[in-house]
Design an enzyme around this catalytic site. Sequence first.
Site, PDB file in Angstrom:
ATOM      1  N   LYS A  53       0.836  -1.210   0.000  1.00 14.30           N
ATOM      2  CA  LYS A  53       0.000   0.000   0.000  1.00 14.30           C
ATOM      3  C   LYS A  53       0.868   1.256   0.000  1.00 14.30           C
ATOM      4  O   LYS A  53       0.547   2.239  -0.671  1.00 14.30           O
ATOM      5  CB  LYS A  53      -0.952  -0.013   1.209  1.00 14.30           C
ATOM      6  CG  LYS A  53      -2.069  -1.057   1.054  1.00 14.30           C
ATOM      7  CD  LYS A  53      -2.829  -1.333   2.335  1.00 14.30           C
ATOM      8  CE  LYS A  53      -3.784  -2.514   2.128  1.00 14.30           C
ATOM      9  NZ  LYS A  53      -4.514  -2.899   3.343  1.00 14.30           N
ATOM     10  N   GLN A  97      -4.972  -1.953   9.658  1.00 13.41           N
ATOM     11  CA  GLN A  97      -4.854  -3.251   8.995  1.00 13.41           C
ATOM     12  C   GLN A  97      -5.489  -4.339   9.867  1.00 13.41           C
ATOM     13  O   GLN A  97      -5.182  -4.466  11.056  1.00 13.41           O
ATOM     14  CB  GLN A  97      -3.373  -3.565   8.721  1.00 13.41           C
ATOM     15  CG  GLN A  97      -3.120  -4.850   7.947  1.00 13.41           C
ATOM     16  CD  GLN A  97      -3.552  -4.789   6.492  1.00 13.41           C
ATOM     17  OE1 GLN A  97      -3.702  -3.727   5.906  1.00 13.41           O
ATOM     18  NE2 GLN A  97      -3.763  -5.942   5.896  1.00 13.41           N
ATOM     19  N   ASP A 120     -11.105   2.920   4.406  1.00 13.34           N
ATOM     20  CA  ASP A 120     -11.490   1.530   4.167  1.00 13.34           C
ATOM     21  C   ASP A 120     -12.997   1.348   4.049  1.00 13.34           C
ATOM     22  O   ASP A 120     -13.461   0.293   3.640  1.00 13.34           O
ATOM     23  CB  ASP A 120     -11.028   0.680   5.368  1.00 13.34           C
ATOM     24  CG  ASP A 120      -9.892  -0.246   5.021  1.00 13.34           C
ATOM     25  OD1 ASP A 120      -9.635  -0.438   3.822  1.00 13.34           O
ATOM     26  OD2 ASP A 120      -9.286  -0.788   5.948  1.00 13.34           O
TER      27      ASP A 120
HETATM   28  N1  LIG Z   1      -8.161  -2.783   7.156  1.00 16.97           N
HETATM   29  C1  LIG Z   1      -7.929  -3.651   6.204  1.00 16.97           C
HETATM   30  N2  LIG Z   1      -8.199  -3.330   4.926  1.00 16.97           N
HETATM   31  C2  LIG Z   1      -7.963  -4.215   3.931  1.00 16.97           C
HETATM   32  O1  LIG Z   1      -8.213  -3.916   2.745  1.00 16.97           O
HETATM   33  C3  LIG Z   1      -7.413  -5.490   4.265  1.00 16.97           C
HETATM   34  C4  LIG Z   1      -7.151  -5.761   5.603  1.00 16.97           C
HETATM   35  N3  LIG Z   1      -7.420  -4.840   6.552  1.00 16.97           N
HETATM   36  N4  LIG Z   1      -6.635  -6.958   5.965  1.00 16.97           N
HETATM   37  C5  LIG Z   1      -6.297  -7.964   5.017  1.00 16.97           C
HETATM   38  C6  LIG Z   1      -7.081  -7.864   3.733  1.00 16.97           C
HETATM   39  C7  LIG Z   1      -6.404  -8.519   2.565  1.00 16.97           C
HETATM   40  N5  LIG Z   1      -6.188  -7.468   1.602  1.00 16.97           N
HETATM   41  C8  LIG Z   1      -5.496  -7.611   0.403  1.00 16.97           C
HETATM   42  C9  LIG Z   1      -5.178  -6.521  -0.353  1.00 16.97           C
HETATM   43  C10 LIG Z   1      -4.425  -6.649  -1.504  1.00 16.97           C
HETATM   44  C11 LIG Z   1      -3.977  -7.869  -1.940  1.00 16.97           C
HETATM   45  C12 LIG Z   1      -3.153  -7.945  -3.153  1.00 16.97           C
HETATM   46  O2  LIG Z   1      -2.817  -6.925  -3.725  1.00 16.97           O
HETATM   47  N6  LIG Z   1      -2.750  -9.100  -3.611  1.00 16.97           N
HETATM   48  C13 LIG Z   1      -1.947  -9.206  -4.818  1.00 16.97           C
HETATM   49  C14 LIG Z   1      -0.583  -9.753  -4.518  1.00 16.97           C
HETATM   50  C15 LIG Z   1      -0.587 -11.005  -3.688  1.00 16.97           C
HETATM   51  C16 LIG Z   1       0.803 -11.443  -3.290  1.00 16.97           C
HETATM   52  O3  LIG Z   1       1.644 -11.577  -4.172  1.00 16.97           O
HETATM   53  O4  LIG Z   1       1.028 -11.621  -2.069  1.00 16.97           O
HETATM   54  C17 LIG Z   1      -2.706 -10.046  -5.838  1.00 16.97           C
HETATM   55  O5  LIG Z   1      -3.771 -10.593  -5.479  1.00 16.97           O
HETATM   56  O6  LIG Z   1      -2.288 -10.105  -6.962  1.00 16.97           O
HETATM   57  C18 LIG Z   1      -4.313  -8.973  -1.207  1.00 16.97           C
HETATM   58  C19 LIG Z   1      -5.072  -8.844  -0.052  1.00 16.97           C
HETATM   59  C20 LIG Z   1      -6.623  -6.299   2.110  1.00 16.97           C
HETATM   60  N7  LIG Z   1      -7.140  -6.455   3.327  1.00 16.97           N
END
Ligand SMILES: Nc1nc(=O)c2c([nH]1)NC[C@@H]1CN(c3ccc(C(=O)N[C@@H](CCC(=O)O)C(=O)O)cc3)C=[N+]21
Length: 283
Positions: A53, A97, A120
């Site tokens: 992020k 997070q 969020d």
């Molecule tokens: N307050 C809060 N807000 C959130 O938005 C939040 C959270 N907590 N806790 C956890 C989850 C999970 N989450 C993700 C965001 C981006 C990818 C992401 O960008 N993944 C990439 C890369 C994955 C990798 O290579 O590890 C993909 O899917 O291509 C994944 C998971 C947001 N979350």
Amino acid sequence: MTAQILDGKATAAEIRSDLKTRVEALRDRGVSVGLGTVLVGDDPGSNAYVTMKHRDCAEVGIQSIRRDLPATATQDEVERAVAELNADPACTGYIVQLPLPKGLDEQRVLERIDPAKDADGLHPMSLGRLVLMQPGPLPCTPKGIVDLLRRFDVPIKGAEVTVVGRGITVGRALGLLLTRRSENATVTLCHTATRDLAAHTRQADIVVAAAGVPDLITADMVKPGAAVLDVGVSRVDGKLAGDVAADVREVAGWVAPNPGGVGPMTRAMLLANVVEAAEAAAR
Ligand SMILES: Nc1nc(=O)c2c([nH]1)NC[C@@H]1CN(c3ccc(C(=O)N[C@@H](CCC(=O)O)C(=O)O)cc3)C=[N+]21
């Protein structure tokens, strides 16, 4: 025929490029945009997400403010970090997070976020606005899913959508979003007590799998030509696994892969929420 890929990675890059222009326009008017994150504990996954992020922020020209607390942080200490970001004029929006380490009261922390800085869309005020169908920041993953479907011309209006998973951040919020008049989908929200999951997924034009159960959705559960979006995040032997089995690509019309689908869109929508809030405040 194999499914068209809903390429969230490429789409998110386009969105960031558009946001960069908007951030520059704000800067020209003397408005700066700053995204804060609060990370508690040392979960490697959460750490990686937060780092991504901040990298996104740098790319788009958004200042980023990172508050990392140890796993031993008390409820008071976490709430103090939240109070500091509420008071910090450089921070125009921020997230806590999730999940927080065991023993901390997540809901109490979220309630203390200034709703005007809720990037969020997970503050009870923002979720209330979503229920009331009033404008406000939307939860990033549901917002990213709708945006991804739109950009790939997957029909939403009148579609039968089966959402698997009733978590607040994805399933429940997505159901609320897709049933707004602006989307007009018909949503079936499935969960762990759903009696016949396959019966619900088979009748769907769009399946969103957000259960966190590896390979929960298999090819036999998908109507030919349907859109299938994999939002599941679980770890199998240390490797990331989605909710959708590989063979689904042979029957689906569209597939949002994981990784490379909804995840990058979630991060792009976080930036969009912060930029939109700054634009609204500057009007
Ligand atoms: N307050 C809060 N807000 C959130 O938005 C939040 C959270 N907590 N806790 C956890 C989850 C999970 N989450 C993700 C965001 C981006 C990818 C992401 O960008 N993944 C990439 C890369 C994955 C990798 O290579 O590890 C993909 O899917 O291509 C994944 C998971 C947001 N979350």
